[in-house]
Design a protein around this motif. Structure first.
Motif, PDB file in Angstrom:
ATOM      1  N   MET A  60      -3.439  15.101  -0.982  1.00  0.00           N
ATOM      2  CA  MET A  60      -4.205  15.002  -2.223  1.00  0.00           C
ATOM      3  C   MET A  60      -5.653  14.629  -1.956  1.00  0.00           C
ATOM      4  O   MET A  60      -6.555  14.985  -2.725  1.00  0.00           O
ATOM      5  CB  MET A  60      -3.562  13.975  -3.170  1.00  0.00           C
ATOM      6  CG  MET A  60      -2.236  14.414  -3.771  1.00  0.00           C
ATOM      7  SD  MET A  60      -2.322  15.995  -4.627  1.00  0.00           S
ATOM      8  CE  MET A  60      -3.458  15.613  -5.940  1.00  0.00           C
ATOM      9  N   LEU A  61      -5.916  13.908  -0.848  1.00  0.00           N
ATOM     10  CA  LEU A  61      -7.300  13.548  -0.509  1.00  0.00           C
ATOM     11  C   LEU A  61      -8.093  14.780  -0.063  1.00  0.00           C
ATOM     12  O   LEU A  61      -9.327  14.785  -0.160  1.00  0.00           O
ATOM     13  CB  LEU A  61      -7.319  12.494   0.603  1.00  0.00           C
ATOM     14  CG  LEU A  61      -6.610  11.174   0.308  1.00  0.00           C
ATOM     15  CD1 LEU A  61      -6.808  10.203   1.462  1.00  0.00           C
ATOM     16  CD2 LEU A  61      -7.107  10.562  -0.996  1.00  0.00           C
ATOM     17  N   LYS A  62      -7.405  15.824   0.441  1.00  0.00           N
ATOM     18  CA  LYS A  62      -8.091  17.041   0.868  1.00  0.00           C
ATOM     19  C   LYS A  62      -8.207  18.065  -0.262  1.00  0.00           C
ATOM     20  O   LYS A  62      -9.145  18.849  -0.307  1.00  0.00           O
ATOM     21  CB  LYS A  62      -7.358  17.676   2.052  1.00  0.00           C
ATOM     22  CG  LYS A  62      -7.360  16.803   3.306  1.00  0.00           C
ATOM     23  CD  LYS A  62      -6.671  17.513   4.454  1.00  0.00           C
ATOM     24  CE  LYS A  62      -6.718  16.666   5.724  1.00  0.00           C
ATOM     25  NZ  LYS A  62      -6.047  17.343   6.866  1.00  0.00           N
TER      26      LYS A  62
ATOM     27  N   GLY B  16      -8.351   7.889  -3.082  1.00  0.00           N
ATOM     28  CA  GLY B  16      -7.057   7.277  -2.840  1.00  0.00           C
ATOM     29  C   GLY B  16      -5.984   7.984  -3.644  1.00  0.00           C
ATOM     30  O   GLY B  16      -6.261   8.558  -4.703  1.00  0.00           O
ATOM     31  N   ALA B  17      -4.750   7.997  -3.142  1.00  0.00           N
ATOM     32  CA  ALA B  17      -3.623   8.608  -3.849  1.00  0.00           C
ATOM     33  C   ALA B  17      -2.391   7.748  -3.601  1.00  0.00           C
ATOM     34  O   ALA B  17      -2.231   7.175  -2.514  1.00  0.00           O
ATOM     35  CB  ALA B  17      -3.397  10.039  -3.379  1.00  0.00           C
ATOM     36  N   VAL B  18      -1.511   7.677  -4.600  1.00  0.00           N
ATOM     37  CA  VAL B  18      -0.353   6.790  -4.481  1.00  0.00           C
ATOM     38  C   VAL B  18       0.823   7.367  -5.268  1.00  0.00           C
ATOM     39  O   VAL B  18       0.630   7.990  -6.325  1.00  0.00           O
ATOM     40  CB  VAL B  18      -0.705   5.367  -4.986  1.00  0.00           C
ATOM     41  CG1 VAL B  18      -1.148   5.387  -6.425  1.00  0.00           C
ATOM     42  CG2 VAL B  18       0.459   4.412  -4.792  1.00  0.00           C
TER      43      VAL B  18
ATOM     44  N   LYS C 135      -0.357   9.382  -8.642  1.00  0.00           N
ATOM     45  CA  LYS C 135      -1.666   8.999  -9.177  1.00  0.00           C
ATOM     46  C   LYS C 135      -2.746   9.253  -8.129  1.00  0.00           C
ATOM     47  O   LYS C 135      -2.564   8.980  -6.941  1.00  0.00           O
ATOM     48  CB  LYS C 135      -1.654   7.517  -9.565  1.00  0.00           C
ATOM     49  CG  LYS C 135      -2.989   7.011 -10.127  1.00  0.00           C
ATOM     50  CD  LYS C 135      -2.825   5.654 -10.805  1.00  0.00           C
ATOM     51  CE  LYS C 135      -2.441   4.565  -9.832  1.00  0.00           C
ATOM     52  NZ  LYS C 135      -2.307   3.249 -10.498  1.00  0.00           N
ATOM     53  N   ILE C 136      -3.885   9.796  -8.576  1.00  0.00           N
ATOM     54  CA  ILE C 136      -5.080   9.915  -7.734  1.00  0.00           C
ATOM     55  C   ILE C 136      -6.190   9.117  -8.384  1.00  0.00           C
ATOM     56  O   ILE C 136      -6.266   9.020  -9.617  1.00  0.00           O
ATOM     57  CB  ILE C 136      -5.519  11.386  -7.548  1.00  0.00           C
ATOM     58  CG1 ILE C 136      -5.738  12.078  -8.885  1.00  0.00           C
ATOM     59  CG2 ILE C 136      -4.536  12.149  -6.695  1.00  0.00           C
ATOM     60  CD1 ILE C 136      -6.303  13.494  -8.765  1.00  0.00           C
TER      61      ILE C 136
ATOM     62  N   THR D  84      -3.915  20.733  -9.752  1.00  0.00           N
ATOM     63  CA  THR D  84      -3.421  20.457  -8.399  1.00  0.00           C
ATOM     64  C   THR D  84      -2.470  19.263  -8.412  1.00  0.00           C
ATOM     65  O   THR D  84      -1.396  19.285  -7.785  1.00  0.00           O
ATOM     66  CB  THR D  84      -4.606  20.174  -7.463  1.00  0.00           C
ATOM     67  OG1 THR D  84      -5.473  21.306  -7.450  1.00  0.00           O
ATOM     68  CG2 THR D  84      -4.123  19.886  -6.051  1.00  0.00           C
ATOM     69  N   LEU D  85      -2.852  18.212  -9.115  1.00  0.00           N
ATOM     70  CA  LEU D  85      -2.004  17.021  -9.211  1.00  0.00           C
ATOM     71  C   LEU D  85      -0.657  17.376  -9.830  1.00  0.00           C
ATOM     72  O   LEU D  85       0.401  16.914  -9.368  1.00  0.00           O
ATOM     73  CB  LEU D  85      -2.723  15.950 -10.040  1.00  0.00           C
ATOM     74  CG  LEU D  85      -1.974  14.633 -10.242  1.00  0.00           C
ATOM     75  CD1 LEU D  85      -1.820  13.890  -8.922  1.00  0.00           C
ATOM     76  CD2 LEU D  85      -2.703  13.752 -11.257  1.00  0.00           C
TER      77      LEU D  85
END
Length: 653
Positions: free
Chosen positions: A201-203, A209-211, A294-295, A310-311
Motif C-alpha cells: 500500500m505504501l507503493k 503508513g498502512a495498518v 487503513k492507510i 486501490t484500498l
C-alpha cells in the motif's frame, strides 16, 4: 482532474477550453458544429464581428447573423455536407458595428472518432473583403503568427503531459495487477499475507503508513503495520470514538481528509501515530466484518479517488485470504472477487482507451489549426529524425510527409553549410528553460535544390529522458527580397541606377581608411549644355540623356572604380589604386571625348560637353571624404570659368 470524471480520464473540458483559447488567436472566424450541422461554438473573431456570444445564443445566434437571402444557400450546403461532402457556402454576414452585409466564404470538414463515427464539424469563415496581410514585410502578421505558433507549441506540450499522466496511471494499474497476482499465488499464512498488503500500500498510494486492524471486542488491534505506524504493531485502541470503529459499525469505507478538524476521530491518537489524513475500509470474512484496512499520511488531503479504489481492491484481497484459510467455499469467493477486480481493471483499461480516443480527436483538431496557420511545421526526435511534417512543409519544401518521416533533417533540407548552425540551435534550446522558445534564421534547401531563407521558431520537451523538438519554419524569402530592394533604393539613384551621393561618400571614406597609402582621385563632372537640351527637347529627353551619359561614363572606368550620380546633371567618379596623377587626367580626357559625341534621342539629337574637377588624395592621408568632394567641386567650377569642356585639377597648397 474533474471530480465528475472516472479515475484515469484526463480533464477533457480543459482540453476544450485550450482549443477555444487557441481558436481565438486565429485571424479568421473558427467554429464547430454538431454532427447534424448546428453551430455549437464560434471564436472571438465572430463574437467581435457580430457583437454576440456563441455560448449565449447558440446556433440561432450564428444563423441570425447571415443575410436572409443566403439562408437557403446555407441550408443546401449543409444538406450536401450531411450526404458525405465537405461543407462550403458563400453567405453574407452582418457587421454589427456598421450594419453592412459582408461576404464570407464558409468551409467545414468532418471529424470522426476511432470507430469512424462523425462527432463534429470544424469550420472557418473567411472575410472576402479583408484579405490577410502579405507575408513580405508584414510585421503585424508575423507577430500574430509568432504568437499563434507559441500557443500551438504550448498545446503540444500540454498534450504530452496528459499522455505522460496516462502512462503513469497504466503503470499503477500494472502494479496493482502484479500485486494481486503474487498474493493470489503465494502460499502464505494470514500474518505474512497481511504484511505484504500493508507494505504494498505504501507503493500503490501516497500513504506514509498502512495498518490492518482486527476487531477484538470493544477494541481494534494493530495486526500488521508498515511505514510510520510499524512501531505501533500490537497497539490497541477503543472502537468508540475512532474512525476504525465507525467503519466497522457502518460497514463502509470512510475518508478523513483532515484529522485536525474531523469530529469522528480521536485527534490525540492521530497525532501520536502521525496521521494528518486517513482512509479506512472494512475487511469482511464470509459476510462477517472482522477488521479494517487503513492507510494514513502525515499530510492532510493526501488521498484521491484512485487511492480509495486501490484500498478497496486490497481490502478485498485480505478478506479473501481470511476465507481461504477457513474453508473451501472461501476459495470460490476469492476467485469471484479476483474476477470482479479484473473486470474493474478492464473497465479502467476501457476508460483509458476511450480517453486516448478523445485525446486523438483533440490532437486532430490541433492538427487542423496547425495546418491552417500557414506555417511549415516539423517535429524531430533526439536523434534528429523527422517525426512530423505538415502539409505546409510539403508545399514549401517540395517533399511529402511520406518521403520525409524517419529521415534525418541534416540529409534533406539542411545544406552542409547550415548543419553546424542548426546543431548549435538544438543544443541551445535543450539547455534553455522548459517553456523557452528559440528563434533563428537559416538557409534551408528545397527538393529542387533552391536555397530558401527561413525563420525557425523552436521549442522542445523532455519525454522518457529524450528531447523532442518542434519547429515552425516561416519562408522569409519575400521579406529578404523586399529588404534588398529597399536597400538598393536607398543607396542608388532612381533614374540611372548608379550609386547615389551617400553611397559614393561611404565608399570614398572606406577607401581612405582601408588604403591610406594608395593614391585615389575624385572626378567631379558637371554637364555643359544640359539645360538647353531640357528646355528645347523636354524633360523626358533630359532624363533619357542622363541615362545615356551614365552608360557612356561606365565605359570610361575600371571594375574597381565607382561612378555615382549626385543629382541633377552632376556625376562623380572615384578612381582607386592610381599609379599617379596623370592616370586621373587620362580618365578625364576619355570622359570629355565620349561626352562630346552627339546623342540620338527620340525627340532629336543632343550635343553636350562637360566640365571636370579633379582632386587627388594627399600622400600623408590628411584629407577626408568631405574635403576631397569639396576640392573636386571647386576645381569643376574653375573649369567652368575657364571656358567649359575641360578638366582642371585642384591645386593643393
Amino acid at each position: 482532474m474533474s471530480s465528475s470524471l472516472p479515475p484515469g480520464v484526463p480533464d477533457l473540458a480543459g482540453a476544450d477550453r485550450q482549443f477555444q483559447s487557441l481558436a481565438d488567436l486565429m485571424p479568421q472566424m473558427v467554429w464547430t458544429a454538431t454532427p447534424d450541422g448546428r453551430i455549437a461554438y464560434a471564436n472571438g473573431v465572430w463574437q467581435a464581428f457580430c457583437q454576440a456570444h456563441a455560448t449565449e445564443s447558440g446556433a440561432a445566434g450564428f444563423t441570425e447573423s447571415l443575410h436572409p437571402d443566403d439562408l437557403g444557400r446555407w441550408a443546401e450546403a449543409w444538406q450536401q455536407a450531411l450526404a458525405g461532402h465537405d461543407f462550403e457556402a458563400l453567405a453574407r454576414m452582418r457587421h454589427a458595428a456598421t450594419g453592412a452585409w459582408v461576404p464570407h466564404l464558409h468551409h467545414a470538414v468532418a471529424m470522426y472518432d476511432a470507430q469512424g463515427r462523425l462527432v463534429q464539424w470544424f469550420g472557418t469563415s473567411v472575410n472576402l473583403e479583408q484579405s490577410l496581410p502579405a507575408h513580405e514585410g508584414g510585421g503585424e502578421w508575423n507577430d500574430l503568427m509568432a504568437r499563434l505558433n507559441e500557443h500551438l507549441l504550448g498545446v503540444l506540450q500540454e498534450r504530452s503531459a496528459v499522455l505522460t499522466q496516462l502512462e503513469l496511471q497504466t503503470r499503477h494499474l500494472g502494479e496493482i495487477i502484479t500485486t494481486q497476482s503474487h498474493l493470489a499465488q503465494a502460499e502464505l499464512e494470514l500474518e505474512g499475507f497481511m504484511l505484504i498488503v500493508v507494505e504494498r500500500m505504501l507503493k500503490l498510494t501516497p500513504a506514509t503508513g498502512a495498518v490492518v486492524e482486527m476487531v477484538d471486542g470493544d477494541e481494534m488491534v494493530y495486526r500488521a503495520a508498515s511505514g510510520t505506524v510499524r512501531p505501533y504493531l500490537g497497539l490497541r485502541i477503543r472502537r468508540a470514538g475512532s474512525l476504525s470503529g465507525l467503519c466497522v459499525q457502518e460497514r463502509r469505507m470512510l475518508d478523513c481528509p483532515d484529522t485536525s478538524i474531523d469530529p469522528r476521530v480521536d485527534s490525540v491518537a492521530c497525532a501520536k501515530v502521525g496521521a494528518a489524513s486517513m482512509v479506512v475500509t472494512p475487511l469482511v470474512d464470509c459476510g462477517r466484518l472482522v477488521g479494517v484496512l487503513k492507510i494514513l499520511s502525515r499530510q492532510p488531503h493526501a488521498f484521491g479517488t484512485a487511492d480509495l479504489q486501490t484500498l478497496q481492491l486490497m481490502s478485498g484481497l485480505i478478506g479473501a485470504a481470511f476465507s481461504r484459510q477457513q474453508q473451501f467455499d472461501t476459495n470460490q469467493r476469492l476467485l469471484a472477487e479476483r474476477t470482479r477486480a479484473l473486470e474493474a481493471l478492464a473497465l479502467e483499461v476501457e476508460r483509458r482507451r476511450r480517453s486516448e480516443d478523445i485525446l486523438r480527436a483533440s490532437e486532430a483538431r490541433t492538427r487542423l489549426i496547425i495546418d491552417s496557420s500557414g506555417e511549415a511545421f516539423v517535429g524531430l526526435n533526439a536523434a534528429g529524425l523527422i517525426t512530423d511534417w505538415n502539409r505546409q512543409a510539403a508545399l514549401v519544401f517540395g517533399w511529402s510527409a511520406a518521403e520525409m518521416l524517419g529521415w534525418p533533417l541534416a540529409q534533406t533540407v539542411l545544406p552542409s553549410g547550415q548543419q553546424a548552425a542548426f546543431a548549435d540551435l538544438l543544443a541551445a534550446q535543450a539547455a534553455s528553460e522548459p517553456d523557452a522558445v528559440t528563434r533563428s534564421e537559416l538557409l534551408l534547401q528545397t527538393a529542387s535544390g533552391k536555397l530558401l531563407p527561413v525563420e525557425v521558431t523552436l521549442s522542445c520537451i523532455r519525454s522518457d529522458g529524450q528531447m523532442i523538438y518542434s519547429a515552425f519554419l516561416r519562408d522569409i524569402s519575400q521579406r529578404r527580397q523586399q529588404e534588398l530592394r529597399l536597400r538598393f533604393q536607398a543607396e542608388h539613384d532612381a533614374l540611372t541606377g548608379l550609386p547615389n551621393r551617400r553611397t559614393f561618400q561611404a565608399r570614398l571614406e572606406s577607401e581612405l581608411e582601408a588604403s591610406p597609402e594608395h593614391t585615389c582621385a575624385v572626378l567631379f563632372i558637371d554637364l555643359d549644355g544640359f539645360k538647353a537640351v531640357n528646355d528645347s527637347l523636354g524633360h523626358e529627353a533630359g532624363d533619357a540623356l542622363l541615362r545615356h551619359v551614365a552608360q557612356r561614363l561606365e565605359h570610361c572606368i575600371r571594375g574597381n572604380d565607382t561612378l555615382a550620380r549626385l543629382g541633377g546633371d552632376e556625376f562623380v567618379i572615384l578612381l582607386t589604386d592610381l599609379p599617379g596623377e596623370r592616370a586621373a587626367h587620362r580618365v578625364a580626357e576619355s570622359v570629355l571625348a565620349t561626352l562630346a559625341e552627339p546623342v540620338d534621342l527620340d525627340q532629336g539629337q543632343a550635343q553636350i560637353g562637360a566640365s571636370i574637377g579633379i582632386t587627388v588624395s594627399p600622400t600623408d592621408a590628411s584629407a577626408d571624404a568631405g574635403q576631397l568632394l569639396r576640392e573636386a567641386d571647386a576645381a569643376m567650377y574653375q573649369a567652368k570659368r575657364s571656358g567649359k569642356n575641360r578638366a582642371v585639377q585642384w591645386a593643393r597648397g
